[in-house]
Enzyme design. Structure first.
Site, mmCIF file in Angstrom:
data_model
loop_
_atom_site.group_PDB
_atom_site.id
_atom_site.type_symbol
_atom_site.label_atom_id
_atom_site.label_comp_id
_atom_site.label_asym_id
_atom_site.label_seq_id
_atom_site.Cartn_x
_atom_site.Cartn_y
_atom_site.Cartn_z
ATOM 1 N N ASP A 83 0.849 -1.193 0.000
ATOM 2 C CA ASP A 83 0.000 0.000 0.000
ATOM 3 C C ASP A 83 0.887 1.246 0.000
ATOM 4 O O ASP A 83 1.821 1.350 0.798
ATOM 5 C CB ASP A 83 -0.813 -0.013 1.314
ATOM 6 C CG ASP A 83 -2.248 0.437 1.114
ATOM 7 O OD1 ASP A 83 -2.603 0.834 -0.007
ATOM 8 O OD2 ASP A 83 -3.009 0.368 2.098
ATOM 9 N N GLU A 181 -13.940 -1.000 -1.836
ATOM 10 C CA GLU A 181 -14.248 -0.991 -0.395
ATOM 11 C C GLU A 181 -15.560 -0.264 -0.109
ATOM 12 O O GLU A 181 -15.878 0.758 -0.731
ATOM 13 C CB GLU A 181 -13.081 -0.293 0.359
ATOM 14 C CG GLU A 181 -13.334 -0.223 1.859
ATOM 15 C CD GLU A 181 -12.109 0.087 2.691
ATOM 16 O OE1 GLU A 181 -11.015 0.314 2.128
ATOM 17 O OE2 GLU A 181 -12.268 0.133 3.935
HETATM 18 O O1 KIV Z 1 -4.950 -0.699 4.364
HETATM 19 C C1 KIV Z 1 -5.654 -1.709 4.195
HETATM 20 O O2 KIV Z 1 -5.581 -2.708 4.938
HETATM 21 C C2 KIV Z 1 -6.575 -1.689 3.065
HETATM 22 C C3 KIV Z 1 -7.694 -2.681 3.089
HETATM 23 C C4 KIV Z 1 -8.750 -2.174 3.996
HETATM 24 C C5 KIV Z 1 -8.197 -2.972 1.736
HETATM 25 O O3 KIV Z 1 -6.456 -0.884 2.210
#
Ligand code: KIV
Length: 263
Positions: A83, A181
């Site tokens: 991410d 989401e």
């Molecule tokens: O940061 C995270 O864990 C996410 C999920 C909620 C998809 O983006």
């Protein structure tokens, strides 16, 4: 889990086999998660459940790189989604520079960035420069402060049309899959049907191409807040607290350590 998935096998899974994505933030849990998940997401949700903050906004690139490295070390055979934290992909140039840093300093297989149509140029810039991208549309946790809370999407015709535009824009920009989401289930179904890449839902009903959950939510370890879409597969907090209390009691009444734990 069998062989590590690839971008191409993930794309081919659409319509064939629902994809299983679970988050992990460290090597210990990554190893456990790798036995069941097709993809491990090192989500910036770690800023809440791991770092104790109230939202994901203050996660930084060095922190995410640290956790992605730990996950890749614990699950070297897993497909790992990194991410990108808030503020690291505002311009095309920043997005590429920061994603290159993520790729060069970790073994991540792709990056994930939040946003739809408005981020499609950025996604295109990354994918045309060798960075695989997982999109993230619908409820965007990194927009929680600007939106004044976590708002479920797809409640109006306008929102539905925008979500479909977002999904198509991200697909055209070269993303190989996307997270959807917090979306009304009937709308999520239409969104998933509108693109040919997998749409992995979280709080988006069953009619999508896979599901993702945060491991500390699904294992019942994060007690502060349990969203409606979370199913607790374990009452982890109770089990852990009971075990810790057993240890404390045994230390206090001197029934631990026993002979077998002693040199
Ligand atoms: O940061 C995270 O864990 C996410 C999920 C909620 C998809 O983006």
């Amino acid at each position: 889990m069998g062989k590590k998935l690839t971008i191409s096998s993930i794309k081919k899974a659409k319509g064939v086999q629902p994809l299983v994505m679970i988050t992990a933030y460290d090597a210990l849990f990554a190893k456990l998660v790798s036995e069941s998940a097709d993809m491990i997401l090192v989500g910036d949700s770690l800023n809440m459940s791991f770092a104790g903050k109230s939202d994901t906004i203050s996660a930084t690139l060095p922190q995410m790189i640290y956790h992605v490295n730990a996950v890749c070390a614990g699950a070297p055979e897993s497909f790992v989604v990194a991410d990108m934290p808030f503020g690291t992909y505002i311009t095309k140039e920043d997005a590429l520079k920061n994603s290159i840093e993520m790729f060069q300093q970790t073994q991540a297989d792709c990056v994930k960035i939040e946003g739809g149509e408005d981020k499609s140029e950025i996604v295109a810039h990354l994918t045309s420069n060798g960075i695989a991208v997982c999109g993230h549309i619908g409820l965007l946790p990194q927009s929680v402060r600007s939106e004044g809370g976590y708002k479920v999407k797809g409640k109006t015709q306008e929102e539905k049309e925008q979500l479909i535009k977002d999904a198509k824009a991200i697909e055209s920009a070269g993303a190989f899959c996307m997270v959807l989401e917090g979306c009304k289930a009937d709308v999520a179904k239409e969104v998933a049907e509108s693109v040919s890449i997998p749409v992995i839902g979280i709080g988006a009903g069953v009619d999508v191409d896979g599901q993702v959950l945060v491991f500390s939510d699904m294992l019942g370890l994060f007690e502060d807040f349990v969203p409606k879409f979370v199913k607790k597969y374990l009452d982890g907090a109770t089990l852990v607290k009971d075990a810790l209390q057993n240890y404390a009691t045994e230390v206090q009444n001197k029934t631990f350590p026993k002979e077998e734990h002693t040199y």
